[in-house]
Design a protein around this motif. Structure first.
Motif, PDB file in Angstrom:
ATOM      1  N   ASN A 134       0.867  -1.175   0.000  1.00  0.00           N
ATOM      2  CA  ASN A 134       0.000   0.000   0.000  1.00  0.00           C
ATOM      3  C   ASN A 134       0.906   1.228   0.000  1.00  0.00           C
ATOM      4  O   ASN A 134       1.817   1.334   0.829  1.00  0.00           O
ATOM      5  CB  ASN A 134      -0.896  -0.012   1.236  1.00  0.00           C
ATOM      6  N   THR A 136       0.096   4.310   0.667  1.00  0.00           N
ATOM      7  CA  THR A 136      -0.376   5.414   1.499  1.00  0.00           C
ATOM      8  C   THR A 136       0.782   6.009   2.292  1.00  0.00           C
ATOM      9  O   THR A 136       1.598   5.282   2.871  1.00  0.00           O
ATOM     10  CB  THR A 136      -1.466   4.923   2.479  1.00  0.00           C
ATOM     11  N   ALA A 173      -7.027   1.841   8.326  1.00  0.00           N
ATOM     12  CA  ALA A 173      -7.661   1.457   7.052  1.00  0.00           C
ATOM     13  C   ALA A 173      -6.612   1.107   6.004  1.00  0.00           C
ATOM     14  O   ALA A 173      -6.810   0.185   5.188  1.00  0.00           O
ATOM     15  CB  ALA A 173      -8.558   2.592   6.559  1.00  0.00           C
ATOM     16  N   ARG A 176      -5.330  -2.271   6.373  1.00  0.00           N
ATOM     17  CA  ARG A 176      -6.299  -3.260   5.871  1.00  0.00           C
ATOM     18  C   ARG A 176      -6.439  -3.223   4.358  1.00  0.00           C
ATOM     19  O   ARG A 176      -7.304  -3.890   3.800  1.00  0.00           O
ATOM     20  CB  ARG A 176      -7.643  -3.032   6.546  1.00  0.00           C
ATOM     21  N   ASP A 178      -6.852  -0.386   2.251  1.00  0.00           N
ATOM     22  CA  ASP A 178      -7.525   0.731   1.604  1.00  0.00           C
ATOM     23  C   ASP A 178      -6.534   1.845   1.278  1.00  0.00           C
ATOM     24  O   ASP A 178      -5.521   2.023   1.960  1.00  0.00           O
ATOM     25  CB  ASP A 178      -8.632   1.291   2.510  1.00  0.00           C
ATOM     26  N   SER A 179      -6.851   2.626   0.262  1.00  0.00           N
ATOM     27  CA  SER A 179      -6.091   3.842  -0.032  1.00  0.00           C
ATOM     28  C   SER A 179      -6.764   4.996   0.694  1.00  0.00           C
ATOM     29  O   SER A 179      -7.970   5.218   0.528  1.00  0.00           O
ATOM     30  CB  SER A 179      -6.062   4.099  -1.541  1.00  0.00           C
ATOM     31  N   ILE A 180      -6.026   5.696   1.499  1.00  0.00           N
ATOM     32  CA  ILE A 180      -6.611   6.774   2.297  1.00  0.00           C
ATOM     33  C   ILE A 180      -5.829   8.062   2.059  1.00  0.00           C
ATOM     34  O   ILE A 180      -4.652   8.049   1.698  1.00  0.00           O
ATOM     35  CB  ILE A 180      -6.632   6.445   3.800  1.00  0.00           C
TER      36      ILE A 180
END
Length: 466
Positions: A134, A136, A173, A176, A178-180
């Motif tokens: 991810n 992020t 998030a 887990r 997700d892109s935030i």
């Protein structure tokens, strides 16, 4: 040096590459001979693997007493990361990235972050799978807010004078998958600048004040004035998407001026409000109360300077009441000189070009157990306090209401061969009538006392609903 063995497993001399061959020692260009040297760096890496492996083995082999029949590993958050880039002892230590530890270039702070928590839907708990990545933007200070969310405990209420997590954003998030979106982050401690207090602001895919979007991972450098004085002077600009090695400085590109302006204002807001979470409650209007000579001309419509020297000198006692014209109405300030619990009698406030002190001593500074206490008749967010050592020295403490005392730091006494002039920041919310005590006494009674002056205080008056 590495241990010879840990838990029966060899460490020293046991590091191997993926082919199973011993790791070759890095040859320092400063050494004429490598005879008799060991590859300590790779042995330390191997030792890390051994220690982490023992911990994982224990978690996998031990039942969770709260969930019989399930191993501890299922409901344990395991994080593998580092606090900074590698030491500058090998060209390859930080891979292709520029610089190393002690720098705000990518090699100084970009680190791995691997996390697993099967019961919390972070990873699948299967060691045979490759896991997910991810991109992020996260920082280690985000652990505070992230773990708070993981255990369902609210973050401290900054508005209610609680402390903690001021610069922390939950990225659970992202763990887990997700892109935030998250706010900017600061990197500090830049030993490649003349003044190591230089910083960089990272903001991904930002939008300027005119609504124009700038795809990319932008990183804007500032000189030390931002950290020390809350004044932003940008110096370098990079887009890490197209230039991860930070080779192409784009500060001079005219089409990026609006981006630089937006990121500069963003840096000022986040630095001067005292933390990312304070931004949500920080009013735009700022007020600086001065006890040093200097301009009182407004920097802009949202920042006013008020010279309080004349009001302070005309006070009849060491317990002065001052009135400040604020943007809406007035702000009443109570300024008191104290020693211990008692107001100092028979002396006067002392002012010179370095600021406010207490008369009666050799230098007229705040020293010998003296303290200056400030109170306001409205709730305020205290952005920063300038404590000026001058011919004095660092020491003492500050205290908000009945909270724990904190050491006075970052004044212009020489520490670690660097100029430490600057501001005490991150003080937080001071409720109406509560004292902010600036005390020259030893912090917790064991450190050296201080001798300094109060230069200024910058604050934001909070509305009743903030």
């Amino acid at each position: 040096t590495p241990d010879d063995k840990i838990g029966g497993k060899a460490v020293t001399g046991a590091s191997r590459n993926v082919s199973g061959n011993p790791m070759a020692a890095w040859k320092s260009p400063k050494r004429k001979s490598q005879a008799g040297t060991q590859d300590l760096r790779h042995d330390f890496i191997h030792e890390n693997d051994v220690v982490l492996g023992r911990l994982i083995d224990y978690l996998q082999q031990t039942d969770d007493p709260r969930r019989p029949g399930h191993p501890l590993i299922d409901n344990t958050i395991v994080i593998f990361t580092s606090d900074n880039g590698a030491e500058r002892n090998a060209d390859y230590a930080t891979g292709p990235f520029r610089s190393a530890k002690g720098s705000v270039y990518e090699g100084g702070h970009r680190v791995p972050f691997i996390v697993a928590w099967p019961q919390g839907d972070v990873g699948d708990g299967d060691a045979s799978t490759t896991g997910e990545t991810n991109d992020t933007l996260i920082a280690l200070q985000d652990l505070y807010a992230t773990l708070s969310e993981a255990v369902n405990v609210a973050l401290p209420d900054l508005r209610d004078r609680e402390k903690g997590g001021e610069d922390s954003t939950s990225v659970l998030a992202a763990w887990r998958g997700d892109s935030i979106a998250r706010g900017p982050i600061f990197h500090n401690d830049h030993n490649e600048a003349e003044d190591h207090a230089a910083v960089a602001l990272r903001s991904d895919h930002p939008t300027d004040e005119h609504g124009r979007k700038y795809p990319g991972k932008w990183k804007l450098f500032f000189d030390a004035q931002l950290l020390r004085f809350g004044v932003a002077q940008p110096t370098e600009l990079y887009d890490l998407v197209t230039d991860p090695l930070e080779q192409e400085d784009r500060m001079g590109e005219s089409e990026l001026r609006s981006l630089v302006t937006t990121m500069t204002r963003q840096a000022l807001l986040h630095r001067n409000s005292g933390g990312h979470r304070y931004v949500a409650i920080a009013p735009a209007d700022r007020l600086t109360l001065l006890w040093t000579p200097g301009t009182t001309k407004p920097v802009d419509d949202q920042h006013r300077f008020v010279d309080l020297r004349e009001q302070t000198l005309s006070a009849a006692s060491m317990d002065a009441r001052l009135i400040v014209a604020a943007n809406q109405g007035s702000l009443n300030v109570r300024l008191t000189a104290m020693r211990g619990k008692d107001i100092i009698e028979g002396q006067e406030f002392h002012l010179n070009e370095r600021g406010l002190g207490v008369g009666g001593g050799e230098f007229g500074q705040v020293d010998g157990g003296e303290a200056i206490v400030l109170r306001f008749d409205q709730d305020v967010l205290v952005e920063s306090v300038a404590i000026i050592a001058g011919h004095g020295h660092v020491g003492g403490f500050y205290r908000v209401a009945q909270s724990a005392p904190l050491a006075i730091y970052c004044v212009d006494d020489d520490i670690d061969a660097q100029d430490q002039s600057g501001l005490i920041s991150d003080i937080g919310v001071l409720r109406a009538g509560q004292p902010l005590r600036l005390d020259s006494s030893p912090h917790y009674g064991v450190e050296a006392s201080g001798r300094w002056r109060l230069g200024s205080i910058t604050l934001r008056v909070l509305a009743d609903d903030q």
